[in-house]
Design a protein around this motif. Structure first.
Motif, PDB file in Angstrom:
ATOM      1  N   PHE A   1     -30.477 -12.643 -25.566  1.00  0.00           N
ATOM      2  CA  PHE A   1     -31.533 -11.851 -24.948  1.00  0.00           C
ATOM      3  C   PHE A   1     -31.818 -10.626 -25.803  1.00  0.00           C
ATOM      4  O   PHE A   1     -30.999 -10.224 -26.631  1.00  0.00           O
ATOM      5  CB  PHE A   1     -31.147 -11.419 -23.525  1.00  0.00           C
ATOM      6  N   SER A   2     -32.985 -10.050 -25.599  1.00  0.00           N
ATOM      7  CA  SER A   2     -33.357  -8.818 -26.287  1.00  0.00           C
ATOM      8  C   SER A   2     -34.253  -8.000 -25.367  1.00  0.00           C
ATOM      9  O   SER A   2     -35.138  -8.543 -24.709  1.00  0.00           O
ATOM     10  CB  SER A   2     -34.099  -9.136 -27.588  1.00  0.00           C
ATOM     11  N   LEU A   3     -33.980  -6.714 -25.318  1.00  0.00           N
ATOM     12  CA  LEU A   3     -34.820  -5.772 -24.573  1.00  0.00           C
ATOM     13  C   LEU A   3     -35.341  -4.763 -25.600  1.00  0.00           C
ATOM     14  O   LEU A   3     -34.710  -3.743 -25.865  1.00  0.00           O
ATOM     15  CB  LEU A   3     -34.002  -5.068 -23.487  1.00  0.00           C
ATOM     16  N   PRO A   4     -36.492  -5.048 -26.227  1.00  0.00           N
ATOM     17  CA  PRO A   4     -37.021  -4.183 -27.280  1.00  0.00           C
ATOM     18  C   PRO A   4     -37.831  -3.018 -26.720  1.00  0.00           C
ATOM     19  O   PRO A   4     -38.163  -2.979 -25.535  1.00  0.00           O
ATOM     20  CB  PRO A   4     -37.923  -5.124 -28.065  1.00  0.00           C
ATOM     21  N   ASN A   5     -38.153  -2.085 -27.600  1.00  0.00           N
ATOM     22  CA  ASN A   5     -39.063  -0.969 -27.302  1.00  0.00           C
ATOM     23  C   ASN A   5     -38.619  -0.123 -26.120  1.00  0.00           C
ATOM     24  O   ASN A   5     -39.426   0.234 -25.263  1.00  0.00           O
ATOM     25  CB  ASN A   5     -40.492  -1.483 -27.089  1.00  0.00           C
ATOM     26  N   LEU A   6     -37.338   0.201 -26.066  1.00  0.00           N
ATOM     27  CA  LEU A   6     -36.831   1.086 -25.019  1.00  0.00           C
ATOM     28  C   LEU A   6     -36.932   2.530 -25.498  1.00  0.00           C
ATOM     29  O   LEU A   6     -36.532   2.844 -26.618  1.00  0.00           O
ATOM     30  CB  LEU A   6     -35.369   0.754 -24.701  1.00  0.00           C
ATOM     31  N   ARG A   7     -37.459   3.380 -24.649  1.00  0.00           N
ATOM     32  CA  ARG A   7     -37.522   4.807 -24.985  1.00  0.00           C
ATOM     33  C   ARG A   7     -36.114   5.381 -25.011  1.00  0.00           C
ATOM     34  O   ARG A   7     -35.231   4.921 -24.292  1.00  0.00           O
ATOM     35  CB  ARG A   7     -38.363   5.564 -23.967  1.00  0.00           C
ATOM     36  N   ALA A   8     -35.927   6.411 -25.819  1.00  0.00           N
ATOM     37  CA  ALA A   8     -34.622   7.054 -25.926  1.00  0.00           C
ATOM     38  C   ALA A   8     -34.184   7.554 -24.553  1.00  0.00           C
ATOM     39  O   ALA A   8     -34.913   8.262 -23.875  1.00  0.00           O
ATOM     40  CB  ALA A   8     -34.692   8.212 -26.905  1.00  0.00           C
ATOM     41  N   SER A   9     -33.009   7.114 -24.116  1.00  0.00           N
ATOM     42  CA  SER A   9     -32.455   7.475 -22.820  1.00  0.00           C
ATOM     43  C   SER A   9     -31.077   6.849 -22.722  1.00  0.00           C
ATOM     44  O   SER A   9     -30.603   6.209 -23.651  1.00  0.00           O
ATOM     45  CB  SER A   9     -33.362   6.955 -21.691  1.00  0.00           C
ATOM     46  N   ILE A  10     -30.444   7.000 -21.582  1.00  0.00           N
ATOM     47  CA  ILE A  10     -29.190   6.318 -21.285  1.00  0.00           C
ATOM     48  C   ILE A  10     -29.533   5.188 -20.325  1.00  0.00           C
ATOM     49  O   ILE A  10     -30.203   5.403 -19.327  1.00  0.00           O
ATOM     50  CB  ILE A  10     -28.162   7.282 -20.669  1.00  0.00           C
ATOM     51  N   TYR A  11     -29.051   3.983 -20.639  1.00  0.00           N
ATOM     52  CA  TYR A  11     -29.400   2.803 -19.861  1.00  0.00           C
ATOM     53  C   TYR A  11     -28.172   2.158 -19.234  1.00  0.00           C
ATOM     54  O   TYR A  11     -27.099   2.159 -19.820  1.00  0.00           O
ATOM     55  CB  TYR A  11     -30.090   1.754 -20.745  1.00  0.00           C
ATOM     56  N   SER A  12     -28.375   1.606 -18.048  1.00  0.00           N
ATOM     57  CA  SER A  12     -27.408   0.708 -17.419  1.00  0.00           C
ATOM     58  C   SER A  12     -27.988  -0.687 -17.574  1.00  0.00           C
ATOM     59  O   SER A  12     -29.180  -0.900 -17.359  1.00  0.00           O
ATOM     60  CB  SER A  12     -27.229   1.032 -15.937  1.00  0.00           C
ATOM     61  N   VAL A  13     -27.141  -1.646 -17.965  1.00  0.00           N
ATOM     62  CA  VAL A  13     -27.602  -3.017 -18.181  1.00  0.00           C
ATOM     63  C   VAL A  13     -26.935  -3.908 -17.139  1.00  0.00           C
ATOM     64  O   VAL A  13     -25.722  -3.847 -16.949  1.00  0.00           O
ATOM     65  CB  VAL A  13     -27.261  -3.490 -19.609  1.00  0.00           C
ATOM     66  N   PHE A  14     -27.755  -4.720 -16.461  1.00  0.00           N
ATOM     67  CA  PHE A  14     -27.269  -5.573 -15.376  1.00  0.00           C
ATOM     68  C   PHE A  14     -27.625  -7.021 -15.627  1.00  0.00           C
ATOM     69  O   PHE A  14     -28.663  -7.318 -16.200  1.00  0.00           O
ATOM     70  CB  PHE A  14     -27.923  -5.178 -14.033  1.00  0.00           C
ATOM     71  N   ILE A  15     -26.777  -7.911 -15.141  1.00  0.00           N
ATOM     72  CA  ILE A  15     -27.127  -9.319 -15.014  1.00  0.00           C
ATOM     73  C   ILE A  15     -27.679  -9.469 -13.605  1.00  0.00           C
ATOM     74  O   ILE A  15     -27.052  -9.054 -12.641  1.00  0.00           O
ATOM     75  CB  ILE A  15     -25.899 -10.230 -15.184  1.00  0.00           C
ATOM     76  N   VAL A  16     -28.864 -10.060 -13.479  1.00  0.00           N
ATOM     77  CA  VAL A  16     -29.471 -10.275 -12.176  1.00  0.00           C
ATOM     78  C   VAL A  16     -29.021 -11.650 -11.696  1.00  0.00           C
ATOM     79  O   VAL A  16     -29.419 -12.672 -12.244  1.00  0.00           O
ATOM     80  CB  VAL A  16     -31.003 -10.175 -12.252  1.00  0.00           C
ATOM     81  N   PHE A  17     -28.144 -11.661 -10.695  1.00  0.00           N
ATOM     82  CA  PHE A  17     -27.582 -12.899 -10.179  1.00  0.00           C
ATOM     83  C   PHE A  17     -28.636 -13.693  -9.428  1.00  0.00           C
ATOM     84  O   PHE A  17     -29.377 -13.133  -8.622  1.00  0.00           O
ATOM     85  CB  PHE A  17     -26.420 -12.605  -9.222  1.00  0.00           C
ATOM     86  N   PRO A  18     -28.714 -15.009  -9.667  1.00  0.00           N
ATOM     87  CA  PRO A  18     -29.675 -15.829  -8.920  1.00  0.00           C
ATOM     88  C   PRO A  18     -29.201 -16.037  -7.488  1.00  0.00           C
ATOM     89  O   PRO A  18     -27.997 -16.088  -7.245  1.00  0.00           O
ATOM     90  CB  PRO A  18     -29.674 -17.157  -9.690  1.00  0.00           C
ATOM     91  N   PRO A  19     -30.126 -16.126  -6.536  1.00  0.00           N
ATOM     92  CA  PRO A  19     -29.729 -16.384  -5.152  1.00  0.00           C
ATOM     93  C   PRO A  19     -28.970 -17.690  -5.055  1.00  0.00           C
ATOM     94  O   PRO A  19     -29.249 -18.589  -5.837  1.00  0.00           O
ATOM     95  CB  PRO A  19     -31.070 -16.486  -4.421  1.00  0.00           C
ATOM     96  N   PRO A  20     -28.025 -17.873  -4.208  1.00  0.00           N
ATOM     97  CA  PRO A  20     -27.564 -16.954  -3.176  1.00  0.00           C
ATOM     98  C   PRO A  20     -26.453 -16.026  -3.652  1.00  0.00           C
ATOM     99  O   PRO A  20     -25.771 -15.416  -2.853  1.00  0.00           O
ATOM    100  CB  PRO A  20     -27.030 -17.899  -2.088  1.00  0.00           C
ATOM    101  N   ASN A  21     -26.250 -15.895  -4.950  1.00  0.00           N
ATOM    102  CA  ASN A  21     -25.153 -15.099  -5.481  1.00  0.00           C
ATOM    103  C   ASN A  21     -25.570 -13.684  -5.884  1.00  0.00           C
ATOM    104  O   ASN A  21     -24.782 -12.988  -6.505  1.00  0.00           O
ATOM    105  CB  ASN A  21     -24.568 -15.790  -6.719  1.00  0.00           C
ATOM    106  N   ASP A  22     -26.796 -13.278  -5.549  1.00  0.00           N
ATOM    107  CA  ASP A  22     -27.233 -11.950  -5.945  1.00  0.00           C
ATOM    108  C   ASP A  22     -26.383 -10.891  -5.250  1.00  0.00           C
ATOM    109  O   ASP A  22     -25.991 -11.033  -4.127  1.00  0.00           O
ATOM    110  CB  ASP A  22     -28.726 -11.728  -5.677  1.00  0.00           C
ATOM    111  N   LYS A  23     -26.073  -9.851  -5.974  1.00  0.00           N
ATOM    112  CA  LYS A  23     -25.217  -8.771  -5.477  1.00  0.00           C
ATOM    113  C   LYS A  23     -26.101  -7.568  -5.188  1.00  0.00           C
ATOM    114  O   LYS A  23     -26.490  -6.836  -6.082  1.00  0.00           O
ATOM    115  CB  LYS A  23     -24.159  -8.396  -6.512  1.00  0.00           C
ATOM    116  N   LYS A  24     -26.449  -7.388  -3.937  1.00  0.00           N
ATOM    117  CA  LYS A  24     -27.292  -6.253  -3.547  1.00  0.00           C
ATOM    118  C   LYS A  24     -26.501  -4.964  -3.703  1.00  0.00           C
ATOM    119  O   LYS A  24     -25.318  -4.907  -3.462  1.00  0.00           O
ATOM    120  CB  LYS A  24     -27.736  -6.411  -2.102  1.00  0.00           C
ATOM    121  N   GLY A  25     -27.195  -3.908  -4.123  1.00  0.00           N
ATOM    122  CA  GLY A  25     -26.570  -2.594  -4.232  1.00  0.00           C
ATOM    123  C   GLY A  25     -25.686  -2.445  -5.452  1.00  0.00           C
ATOM    124  O   GLY A  25     -24.680  -1.761  -5.406  1.00  0.00           O
ATOM    125  N   GLN A  26     -26.066  -3.064  -6.559  1.00  0.00           N
ATOM    126  CA  GLN A  26     -25.266  -2.950  -7.777  1.00  0.00           C
ATOM    127  C   GLN A  26     -25.116  -1.545  -8.126  1.00  0.00           C
ATOM    128  O   GLN A  26     -25.315  -0.747  -8.705  1.00  0.00           O
ATOM    129  CB  GLN A  26     -25.927  -3.723  -8.911  1.00  0.00           C
TER     130      GLN A  26
END
Length: 95
Positions: free
Chosen positions: A70-95
């Motif tokens: 995967f690639s997430l290009p063109n991010l503005r300078a900042s501090i980032y949190s990176v998450f895996i988005v779980f597919p339903p029914p395994n999604d974890k609400k409130g990460q």
């Protein structure tokens, strides 16, 4: 089912290890985050959504390709949190 959970934990650790922390700076600076998501057997995970959220709330998403990359290009300078988005029914609400 426990190995499925271990796979997600391993993938989250891999994303965190591969994520690039962007240094704060001028607004014109841009960066990117890229990596690979693999299961515990080293096989790539395809079509997994990866989300980067900046400390200012900006979001960007990408999906892994057939090789688990995967690639997430063109991010503005900042501090980032990176998450895996779980597919339903395994999604974890409130990460």
């Amino acid at each position: 089912m426990k190995s499925f959970h271990k796979s997600w934990v391993l993938a989250a650790i891999l994303v965190a290890a591969l994520a690039t922390v962007l240094a704060p700076g001028a607004a014109a600076q841009m960066g990117s985050v890229s990596g690979s998501i693999m299961d515990v057997n080293g096989k790539p995970w395809t079509e997994v959504t990866i989300r980067a959220v900046s400390d200012q709330g900006a979001k960007q998403e990408s999906k892994t390709d057939s090789g688990g990359k995967f690639s997430l290009p063109n991010l503005r300078a900042s501090i980032y949190s990176v998450f895996i988005v779980f597919p339903p029914p395994n999604d974890k609400k409130g990460q």
